[in-house]
Design a protein around this motif. Structure first.
Motif, PDB file in Angstrom:
ATOM      1  N   GLY A 136       0.812  -1.210   0.000  1.00  0.00           N
ATOM      2  CA  GLY A 136       0.000   0.000   0.000  1.00  0.00           C
ATOM      3  C   GLY A 136       0.845   1.259   0.000  1.00  0.00           C
ATOM      4  O   GLY A 136       2.049   1.239   0.276  1.00  0.00           O
ATOM      5  N   GLN A 137       0.192   2.375  -0.313  1.00  0.00           N
ATOM      6  CA  GLN A 137       0.817   3.694  -0.280  1.00  0.00           C
ATOM      7  C   GLN A 137      -0.186   4.685   0.305  1.00  0.00           C
ATOM      8  O   GLN A 137      -1.380   4.620   0.001  1.00  0.00           O
ATOM      9  CB  GLN A 137       1.219   4.157  -1.682  1.00  0.00           C
ATOM     10  N   GLY A 138       0.301   5.605   1.115  1.00  0.00           N
ATOM     11  CA  GLY A 138      -0.574   6.637   1.660  1.00  0.00           C
ATOM     12  C   GLY A 138      -1.748   6.055   2.412  1.00  0.00           C
ATOM     13  O   GLY A 138      -1.627   5.087   3.155  1.00  0.00           O
ATOM     14  N   ALA A 139      -2.908   6.658   2.232  1.00  0.00           N
ATOM     15  CA  ALA A 139      -4.155   6.170   2.828  1.00  0.00           C
ATOM     16  C   ALA A 139      -5.313   6.671   1.971  1.00  0.00           C
ATOM     17  O   ALA A 139      -5.263   7.787   1.445  1.00  0.00           O
ATOM     18  CB  ALA A 139      -4.315   6.670   4.262  1.00  0.00           C
ATOM     19  N   LEU A 140      -6.328   5.864   1.821  1.00  0.00           N
ATOM     20  CA  LEU A 140      -7.457   6.251   0.973  1.00  0.00           C
ATOM     21  C   LEU A 140      -8.101   7.537   1.485  1.00  0.00           C
ATOM     22  O   LEU A 140      -8.558   8.367   0.699  1.00  0.00           O
ATOM     23  CB  LEU A 140      -8.483   5.116   0.934  1.00  0.00           C
ATOM     24  N   SER A 141      -8.120   7.725   2.803  1.00  0.00           N
ATOM     25  CA  SER A 141      -8.764   8.901   3.387  1.00  0.00           C
ATOM     26  C   SER A 141      -7.868  10.135   3.413  1.00  0.00           C
ATOM     27  O   SER A 141      -8.324  11.219   3.781  1.00  0.00           O
ATOM     28  CB  SER A 141      -9.204   8.584   4.820  1.00  0.00           C
ATOM     29  N   HIS A 142      -6.603   9.969   3.058  1.00  0.00           N
ATOM     30  CA  HIS A 142      -5.638  11.072   3.169  1.00  0.00           C
ATOM     31  C   HIS A 142      -5.721  11.975   1.940  1.00  0.00           C
ATOM     32  O   HIS A 142      -5.466  11.529   0.824  1.00  0.00           O
ATOM     33  CB  HIS A 142      -4.226  10.513   3.312  1.00  0.00           C
ATOM     34  N   PRO A 143      -6.057  13.257   2.110  1.00  0.00           N
ATOM     35  CA  PRO A 143      -6.217  14.143   0.952  1.00  0.00           C
ATOM     36  C   PRO A 143      -4.930  14.460   0.205  1.00  0.00           C
ATOM     37  O   PRO A 143      -4.983  14.951  -0.915  1.00  0.00           O
ATOM     38  CB  PRO A 143      -6.826  15.419   1.558  1.00  0.00           C
ATOM     39  N   ALA A 144      -3.773  14.158   0.802  1.00  0.00           N
ATOM     40  CA  ALA A 144      -2.509  14.457   0.125  1.00  0.00           C
ATOM     41  C   ALA A 144      -2.073  13.362  -0.826  1.00  0.00           C
ATOM     42  O   ALA A 144      -1.111  13.537  -1.563  1.00  0.00           O
ATOM     43  CB  ALA A 144      -1.409  14.713   1.161  1.00  0.00           C
ATOM     44  N   PHE A 145      -2.753  12.220  -0.788  1.00  0.00           N
ATOM     45  CA  PHE A 145      -2.336  11.083  -1.604  1.00  0.00           C
ATOM     46  C   PHE A 145      -3.514  10.509  -2.386  1.00  0.00           C
ATOM     47  O   PHE A 145      -4.624  10.417  -1.869  1.00  0.00           O
ATOM     48  CB  PHE A 145      -1.759   9.962  -0.724  1.00  0.00           C
ATOM     49  N   CYS A 146      -3.261  10.100  -3.628  1.00  0.00           N
ATOM     50  CA  CYS A 146      -4.285   9.424  -4.417  1.00  0.00           C
ATOM     51  C   CYS A 146      -3.882   7.981  -4.722  1.00  0.00           C
ATOM     52  O   CYS A 146      -4.614   7.245  -5.387  1.00  0.00           O
ATOM     53  CB  CYS A 146      -4.553  10.173  -5.720  1.00  0.00           C
ATOM     54  N   THR A 147      -2.729   7.559  -4.218  1.00  0.00           N
ATOM     55  CA  THR A 147      -2.187   6.252  -4.580  1.00  0.00           C
ATOM     56  C   THR A 147      -3.030   5.082  -4.072  1.00  0.00           C
ATOM     57  O   THR A 147      -3.121   4.059  -4.751  1.00  0.00           O
ATOM     58  CB  THR A 147      -0.748   6.117  -4.060  1.00  0.00           C
ATOM     59  N   SER A 148      -3.625   5.204  -2.888  1.00  0.00           N
ATOM     60  CA  SER A 148      -4.445   4.095  -2.379  1.00  0.00           C
ATOM     61  C   SER A 148      -5.637   3.838  -3.290  1.00  0.00           C
ATOM     62  O   SER A 148      -6.039   2.689  -3.496  1.00  0.00           O
ATOM     63  CB  SER A 148      -4.935   4.388  -0.957  1.00  0.00           C
ATOM     64  N   ALA A 149      -6.198   4.909  -3.835  1.00  0.00           N
ATOM     65  CA  ALA A 149      -7.330   4.755  -4.757  1.00  0.00           C
ATOM     66  C   ALA A 149      -6.888   3.999  -6.008  1.00  0.00           C
ATOM     67  O   ALA A 149      -7.587   3.099  -6.484  1.00  0.00           O
ATOM     68  CB  ALA A 149      -7.888   6.123  -5.136  1.00  0.00           C
ATOM     69  N   PHE A 150      -5.715   4.335  -6.534  1.00  0.00           N
ATOM     70  CA  PHE A 150      -5.204   3.641  -7.722  1.00  0.00           C
ATOM     71  C   PHE A 150      -4.888   2.178  -7.415  1.00  0.00           C
ATOM     72  O   PHE A 150      -5.092   1.299  -8.257  1.00  0.00           O
ATOM     73  CB  PHE A 150      -3.961   4.348  -8.247  1.00  0.00           C
ATOM     74  N   ILE A 151      -4.381   1.930  -6.217  1.00  0.00           N
ATOM     75  CA  ILE A 151      -4.065   0.550  -5.831  1.00  0.00           C
ATOM     76  C   ILE A 151      -5.334  -0.287  -5.767  1.00  0.00           C
ATOM     77  O   ILE A 151      -5.379  -1.416  -6.270  1.00  0.00           O
ATOM     78  CB  ILE A 151      -3.308   0.526  -4.491  1.00  0.00           C
ATOM     79  N   LEU A 152      -6.381   0.243  -5.167  1.00  0.00           N
ATOM     80  CA  LEU A 152      -7.641  -0.492  -5.088  1.00  0.00           C
ATOM     81  C   LEU A 152      -8.238  -0.713  -6.469  1.00  0.00           C
ATOM     82  O   LEU A 152      -8.765  -1.787  -6.768  1.00  0.00           O
ATOM     83  CB  LEU A 152      -8.629   0.258  -4.191  1.00  0.00           C
ATOM     84  N   ARG A 153      -8.154   0.278  -7.334  1.00  0.00           N
ATOM     85  CA  ARG A 153      -8.706   0.137  -8.683  1.00  0.00           C
ATOM     86  C   ARG A 153      -7.853  -0.801  -9.542  1.00  0.00           C
ATOM     87  O   ARG A 153      -8.380  -1.663 -10.254  1.00  0.00           O
ATOM     88  CB  ARG A 153      -8.778   1.516  -9.363  1.00  0.00           C
ATOM     89  N   GLY A 154      -6.548  -0.622  -9.489  1.00  0.00           N
ATOM     90  CA  GLY A 154      -5.673  -1.391 -10.372  1.00  0.00           C
ATOM     91  C   GLY A 154      -5.494  -2.838  -9.974  1.00  0.00           C
ATOM     92  O   GLY A 154      -5.374  -3.709 -10.834  1.00  0.00           O
ATOM     93  N   SER A 155      -5.488  -3.113  -8.668  1.00  0.00           N
ATOM     94  CA  SER A 155      -5.259  -4.494  -8.215  1.00  0.00           C
ATOM     95  C   SER A 155      -6.545  -5.271  -8.009  1.00  0.00           C
ATOM     96  O   SER A 155      -6.525  -6.500  -7.987  1.00  0.00           O
ATOM     97  CB  SER A 155      -4.456  -4.499  -6.913  1.00  0.00           C
ATOM     98  N   GLN A 156      -7.677  -4.546  -7.843  1.00  0.00           N
ATOM     99  CA  GLN A 156      -8.958  -5.212  -7.599  1.00  0.00           C
ATOM    100  C   GLN A 156      -8.787  -6.305  -6.533  1.00  0.00           C
ATOM    101  O   GLN A 156      -9.047  -7.491  -6.775  1.00  0.00           O
ATOM    102  CB  GLN A 156      -9.503  -5.822  -8.899  1.00  0.00           C
ATOM    103  N   PRO A 157      -8.335  -5.931  -5.326  1.00  0.00           N
ATOM    104  CA  PRO A 157      -7.969  -6.948  -4.337  1.00  0.00           C
ATOM    105  C   PRO A 157      -9.169  -7.724  -3.806  1.00  0.00           C
ATOM    106  O   PRO A 157     -10.259  -7.172  -3.635  1.00  0.00           O
ATOM    107  CB  PRO A 157      -7.308  -6.136  -3.225  1.00  0.00           C
ATOM    108  N   ASP A 158      -8.943  -8.997  -3.544  1.00  0.00           N
ATOM    109  CA  ASP A 158      -9.977  -9.805  -2.905  1.00  0.00           C
ATOM    110  C   ASP A 158     -10.152  -9.375  -1.462  1.00  0.00           C
ATOM    111  O   ASP A 158     -11.253  -9.487  -0.907  1.00  0.00           O
ATOM    112  CB  ASP A 158      -9.576 -11.286  -2.944  1.00  0.00           C
ATOM    113  N   ALA A 159      -9.073  -8.908  -0.848  1.00  0.00           N
ATOM    114  CA  ALA A 159      -9.118  -8.539   0.557  1.00  0.00           C
ATOM    115  C   ALA A 159      -8.084  -7.462   0.853  1.00  0.00           C
ATOM    116  O   ALA A 159      -7.168  -7.219   0.065  1.00  0.00           O
ATOM    117  CB  ALA A 159      -8.869  -9.761   1.440  1.00  0.00           C
ATOM    118  N   VAL A 160      -8.252  -6.832   2.012  1.00  0.00           N
ATOM    119  CA  VAL A 160      -7.350  -5.784   2.484  1.00  0.00           C
ATOM    120  C   VAL A 160      -6.984  -6.063   3.936  1.00  0.00           C
ATOM    121  O   VAL A 160      -7.838  -6.474   4.732  1.00  0.00           O
ATOM    122  CB  VAL A 160      -8.017  -4.391   2.385  1.00  0.00           C
TER     123      VAL A 160
END
Length: 258
Positions: A136-160
């Protein structure tokens, strides 16, 4: 002495540094330097064809221990004969030897999901793993980072698995920005993506041994999820978190065949 640089500024593009390196036969590797846009891929949905279980290690803040927890879990799974590949998403993971991955924050947003998808598909095809862990990178709730959103979209994880620092009062480097609770981050992740949080791992900064024990018990009771600390508690506890959520996927191949 060769150089591996994780900076956003590319040492290999600096005339003085690159010339000096050339004279001394020094190799400069700029980890964060992306390939040309023409060679990048867009998301195409091929990650859905990956047979391996995909687990993303996300967090409630940056610099909170996501990579460390992912590394400990990958070692524990592999030690049990469960073939696991860790896909890196940042410069440090790549510098520490992640065979597959990208420096996500150096890639144009249009290509982030596709490039991560490509790394996961490549790991799946080359290694045929049982489990793929995504750093992971950053945090989905963190306004300074968008990387968590890309990780969730790009990896389509079964679990977190969610990494959280209970004693951290504010976001790292943002003193006026209070930390979110683990519960609020879980709700956001599960609303944003078709996935589920299967456990919590603690960053025990500022915590005594007694506080770690009490927090594990309290968080597990309030969230209804297994909770552990990847460093202060045995790695078997982290492994058990995955086994409890996916018992069939984490059986040894010889056991599953019986």
């Amino acid at each position: 002495m060769n150089i591996v640089s994780g900076l956003h500024e590319y040492l290999g593009d600096d005339p003085e540094i690159s010339n000096a390196a050339s004279v001394r036969n020094v190799t400069i590797r700029d980890i964060r330097k992306p390939k040309p846009s023409k060679d990048m891929r867009l998301f195409d949905g091929s990650v859905a064809g990956v047979k391996a279980l995909r687990i993303a290690i996300l967090g409630t803040d940056c610099a909170i221990g996501k990579r460390t927890t992912a590394t400990v879990l990958a070692r524990a799974l592999n030690a049990q004969g469960i073939k696991t590949v860790l896909v890196g998403t940042g410069q440090t993971g790549l510098m520490q030897g992640a065979k597959y991955g990208i420096a996500m924050d150096a890639i144009p947003p249009q290509f982030c999901c596709g490039e991560l998808e490509g790394a996961i598909v490549a790991a799946s095809e080359a290694e045929q793993p049982d489990i793929i862990l995504i750093e992971g990178q950053g945090a989905l709730s963190h306004p300074a980072f968008c990387t968590s959103a890309f990780i969730l979209r790009g990896s389509q994880p079964d679990a977190v698995i969610l990494q959280h620092a209970p004693k951290r009062a504010h976001r790292c480097d943002f003193p006026d920005m209070p930390m979110p609770s683990a519960a609020s981050e879980i709700a956001l992740i599960e609303a944003f993506a078709d996935t589920k949080v299967i456990g919590i791992t603690l960053n025990h900064e500022g915590m005594s041994e007694a506080e770690i024990t009490a927090t594990i018990a309290a968080q597990s009771l309030s969230l209804g999820l297994p909770v552990t600390d990847a460093l202060a508690r045995p790695a078997e506890n982290l492994l058990a978190m995955v086994v409890a959520a996916y018992p069939k996927s984490t059986q040894r191949p010889d056991v599953a065949a019986r």
